[in-house]
Design a protein around this motif. Structure first.
Motif, PDB file in Angstrom:
ATOM      1  N   LEU A 113      79.546  61.806  14.064  1.00  0.00           N
ATOM      2  CA  LEU A 113      80.164  62.487  12.902  1.00  0.00           C
ATOM      3  C   LEU A 113      79.207  64.108  12.361  1.00  0.00           C
ATOM      4  O   LEU A 113      80.104  64.682  11.965  1.00  0.00           O
ATOM      5  CB  LEU A 113      80.322  61.516  11.625  1.00  0.00           C
ATOM      6  N   PHE A 152      80.851  67.647  11.707  1.00  0.00           N
ATOM      7  CA  PHE A 152      81.120  68.567  10.453  1.00  0.00           C
ATOM      8  C   PHE A 152      80.247  69.467  10.441  1.00  0.00           C
ATOM      9  O   PHE A 152      80.365  70.507   9.457  1.00  0.00           O
ATOM     10  CB  PHE A 152      81.078  67.768   9.129  1.00  0.00           C
ATOM     11  N   VAL A 160      72.035  57.384   8.505  1.00  0.00           N
ATOM     12  CA  VAL A 160      73.536  57.657   8.175  1.00  0.00           C
ATOM     13  C   VAL A 160      74.053  58.488   9.045  1.00  0.00           C
ATOM     14  O   VAL A 160      73.319  59.479   9.715  1.00  0.00           O
ATOM     15  CB  VAL A 160      73.498  58.096   6.738  1.00  0.00           C
ATOM     16  N   MET A 215      75.493  61.427   9.592  1.00  0.00           N
ATOM     17  CA  MET A 215      75.696  62.748   8.601  1.00  0.00           C
ATOM     18  C   MET A 215      74.496  63.575   8.960  1.00  0.00           C
ATOM     19  O   MET A 215      73.493  63.237   9.075  1.00  0.00           O
ATOM     20  CB  MET A 215      75.961  62.156   7.176  1.00  0.00           C
ATOM     21  N   ASN A 216      75.003  65.052   8.988  1.00  0.00           N
ATOM     22  CA  ASN A 216      74.059  65.980   9.111  1.00  0.00           C
ATOM     23  C   ASN A 216      73.596  66.192   7.684  1.00  0.00           C
ATOM     24  O   ASN A 216      73.993  66.946   6.919  1.00  0.00           O
ATOM     25  CB  ASN A 216      74.441  67.240   9.630  1.00  0.00           C
ATOM     26  N   ASP A 217      72.568  65.564   7.158  1.00  0.00           N
ATOM     27  CA  ASP A 217      72.267  65.877   5.632  1.00  0.00           C
ATOM     28  C   ASP A 217      70.561  65.774   5.434  1.00  0.00           C
ATOM     29  O   ASP A 217      69.725  64.995   5.449  1.00  0.00           O
ATOM     30  CB  ASP A 217      72.471  64.479   4.852  1.00  0.00           C
ATOM     31  N   ARG A 218      70.263  67.095   5.328  1.00  0.00           N
ATOM     32  CA  ARG A 218      68.622  67.428   5.160  1.00  0.00           C
ATOM     33  C   ARG A 218      68.002  66.713   3.981  1.00  0.00           C
ATOM     34  O   ARG A 218      66.870  66.558   4.090  1.00  0.00           O
ATOM     35  CB  ARG A 218      68.442  68.872   5.369  1.00  0.00           C
TER      36      ARG A 218
END
Lengths: 333, 333, 333, 333
Positions: A97, A101, A166, A168-171
């Motif tokens: 995912l 996004f 997770v 998700m791309n979440d720095r």
């Protein structure tokens, strides 16, 4: 027409029909809607004795930022083999995912060389990534819980190496301090999240041959070091592997979908090549080889370094028969 | 025999047959295996004009730690109404993974008053909780990204109120500092995770009437305050609602399963009562009322404070017709 | 003329002359420049048998933000008593650097009712605050060191209550997470800094009667709780009190300066009234009572709550003879 | 007899007498007790026109963990020159409290080659280190305050490079997250403390020639980068240099003490050689050269790399006349 328009213009064939093309009966399927299914582990075990088809591996040199078409080559080659009457299946990684996004976009091929249902595949699909993240984070919670209740492990809170994950791309989650807020929230610790595709659980799931093997591998995970001797402490020492396997029992079942031209496509497992073998699950590739005469799959990048140094060698090492090479750039089948 | 033994001794009826009992055709179902299905939003919309059945609400006084049986009462009452020939459905919350691996255990009833497939329901079920967590955390990532790229919001990094969520009992994640590790990882910020059942997205999903309403509500989420005037900043100002809705489009479809005796059971949405309305999704209850003559549901706790002060009043406020009360302790139907 | 101009227009009397006014010989002084001195602890001990002078306490009701003049009243009253020929000394708290660089400004009186050298007193003076902060932070370092080397204390890293201190108004240091950066930097811990004037060491120094008593009190400091039984752990259990006393041996000696009119002024110790007794050191007040017939001091605020409930009662409890009250607002001597 | 016994067996000469040996009058001294003094900046300025004595530099090869005696060589050489009738002074760094309470111990020589009063020198001495830490931390507080009130600097909170300092060996403070606890405590930030001897302020103080030069250098400190262009932001842009200079005005005055044999010893400034020039203050060395015919000083380590590559070259670069070299190991004067 963009990829989505092309995909939507096609009416998918019922997944039972797709399965039938390579001899998988409806009773071996767990359907997710009309066009997605998982294959039961029981049926897979029953097919173990069969002879293998031939494996064709599509790979690529070190890629440009734009990508260079391993997936579209794989899909196109599979569809071509089907068109000339060969019993064919393709095997691909399922997309994360996170990049979906992000700027990179989805990963189910493109143009007339797609697997469908493209939107579902790019979003939650059959929930495999979520299950992997859940198993990953359950282990993290069990570790912190063991420290909290001071179970008899001697685990050094400063030397816990297990991270959370997770999809998700979440720095912001790369590096953090957890367990703040006082004693009820545990002992403060430096930690972080990896994207699920880059997690050890993803790598393990893609290498496991069955549920027992999966559980054994999960139990062998190193979670940190102990206080006295810096001995490695394993997930099995906090008895985590059973619950983790329960969370992964559906995720281990290969997913079956189809190309736009109706070629059966196993889309299962999605480890990043920077930390793992970078190809889809072995259980899916092995299943495909039992069901089809020709199986087209893709692997990693960096084949210009020589197959031994790139992720494609993992396909061989994993015990599959030697594949015929197919270079996507240029494609020299 | 424990709950699991009892559940396993029963052969579930095909979910198509269960749906047919309350007039839902197979074409309106998205099947997840043989015994779970979601009902399509299109069919639900088409049923809007029908007359409502009667709603029976099971509630309870402030509970003991052992629980006091709202769910078993609801299941039993539904099965009883079915047995005497009434067209009946029940509506329950879907359980969180967190307590399931904690001391509390699963939440699909017990004994001969269970909904099945109990293990699936207690684990990933149809992926609703994962989708909610993903939408929740996508918003968090978009917020931090907006701060990172200094989009023109004036959002005050110290006054971001949006938290992350995970479907896990994990005390370590309640309070943390994110974005450590220097500039590439963003600006350090105090934050935390809530369990998914206690997230605002869960509450929103359970109140939304359709996808448009869901997207509108998601856009209205307050994510923090701006720097100059402490004006509230909303999710729509970073254009998050579209992608969040895409992640939730399947989760909004009600899940259909069955009781051990074959009564249709909608198990959909699971907000905790401490922060939200504490009952299953309105879209499921409303659908059930269109399909059945008697719908039994349960709500929250604390009804000894008077219905107005407890979560059951939310059922009424949400626009449902006044339910008949059923107290589970003692059960005075 | 502002306060500084007034102060600079005066030529201070040599500190030896000031000391002589109240019978303290030059041999009992440790000079800091020409106009500041500390009185040796040996000489103080020798004076113990003398009779006490009379203590006049200036206090105030709950103050306005502007302050209401306790210090100027104390200075003025002392100078007045000197002018009419009484052997008089005043006792004041020494100011913190923090508020000095903040909005509040210095704390050495104002106008013609100042103690001098005002600038020195408002900056480092004789180093007492720095010594207190050093002793405070040495204890903190010894605690973390004991945890790091896992000394046999059973000290629970999450229940360490000892905070650090710095003589600075610095909101950033109120709450922090220390020991980040991996194992070489220790185990992460939530902590914080208090301003030195609000530290327990400041309170202890101001109550200690001599070096032995100081060391005993330092050893009694509670630093946290142990793991097994939440037993309080004391500074003496990590043997910190000796090194802390060494750091404080000069700080315990009372400081002698003068008013603009040449009245001897002990300016020693500066605990904030919100967490401590809020008056200058007892060792200074007791010394003054041995040397002067009239000693004017000030204490805290909130005397409108009744002396028993405000910080002035500490002066009495500390074993001083009952003071005569002087209210600064209005000043009703 | 240990070092302390030896030191205590000697009665120090009055500091006025020591000063007189090299022509510094009592009026140029600010006394700290009987045996320590600072020399006023006015008198130093007045001596500027005099001719310089000769500088002898004691240095060493890369040291063993036990040290190799630069300080004892310097003291012994100075005492020897005094004994044969030369007007001699020595210049040493003042020790940090940190290593003093650590394993390394104090740094005032040893045996019969000590400077006294050894205990005072090893503890707070004349407060220089505390003043440096205070100026350092005042700047940090002003920076965070500028961010808090969003002064018009565009300073990027993630790119603040200025760290705090404390004169303590405290691994817990090396890396931390500050400003936790919500908006009133500022914006969370990664930071840390350096030991005072390794701070930039220490380096600056040791290079400054007078108060104006000190203030100019303090204003030039880079505190971080701005948001738009990563332009360096300086301390003078938040107007910090004035208050910092006020805190350092006494610390800039050289400290005068004596060796056990009564040779005048300037012990002033103590920068660590790993980050700075690693020798005592230039203002002290220059003053000594104006007062004595022979000045013995020591510098850093690593002279086996060649003087150009080691800290001793800083002595030359700083504009002092070329020293005669003295190697402490072996000592080949």
């Amino acid at each position: 027409m963009n990829d989505l328009d092309i995909a939507r213009a096609i009416t998918p064939q019922p997944i039972d029909d797709i399965a039938e093309k390579i001899g998988i009966p409806a009773s071996a399927l767990v359907r997710y809607g009309e066009d997605k299914a998982k294959v039961t582990l029981d049926w897979i075990e029953g097919a173990n004795g069969r002879e293998n088809g031939r494996l064709i591996l599509v790979t690529a040199i070190t890629p440009t930022p734009a990508g260079e078409g391993k997936t579209t080559t794989t899909v196109g080659l599979g569809d071509g083999l089907s068109r000339i009457g060969k019993r064919t299946a393709i095997c691909l990684r399922e997309p994360s995912l996170g990049p979906c996004f992000g700027m990179k976009g989805g990963a189910a091929g493109g143009g007339y060389a797609q697997v469908i249902p493209m939107e579902d595949i790019n979003l939650h699909f059959t929930g495999d990534f979520h299950a992997i993240a859940a198993a990953n984070n359950l282990l993290a919670a069990l570790i912190d819980n063991a420290v909290y209740w001071r179970k008899d492990l001697g685990l050094d809170n400063r030397r816990i190496s297990w991270r959370r994950s997770v999809d998700m791309n979440d720095r912001s989650l790369r590096q953090l301090v957890t367990s703040l807020g006082g004693v009820p929230n545990g002992a403060p610790r430096e930690g972080g999240f990896d994207i699920t595709a880059a997690s050890e659980i993803m790598a393990i799931l893609c290498l496991a041959s069955d549920l027992n093997d999966l559980q054994r591998r999960l139990g062998n995970i190193i979670i940190g070091q102990d206080m006295e001797q810096r001995r490695f402490v394993h997930a099995r020492e906090i008895n985590a592997q059973g619950a983790m396997t329960a969370l992964l029992k559906d995720a281990l079942k290969p997913n079956l979908v189809q190309t736009l031209e109706g070629t059966p496509a196993f889309v299962h497992g999605g480890p990043f090549a920077n930390i793992a073998h970078g190809c889809n699950s072995l259980i899916a590739t092995k299943l495909a080889l039992k069901c089809a005469d020709f199986v087209v799959t893709e692997a990693g990048f960096g084949a210009d370094l020589g197959p031994k140094n790139s992720s494609i060698s993992n396909v061989v090492r994993a015990g599959l028969n030697p594949p015929r090479w197919c270079w996507s750039q240029p494609c020299g089948l």
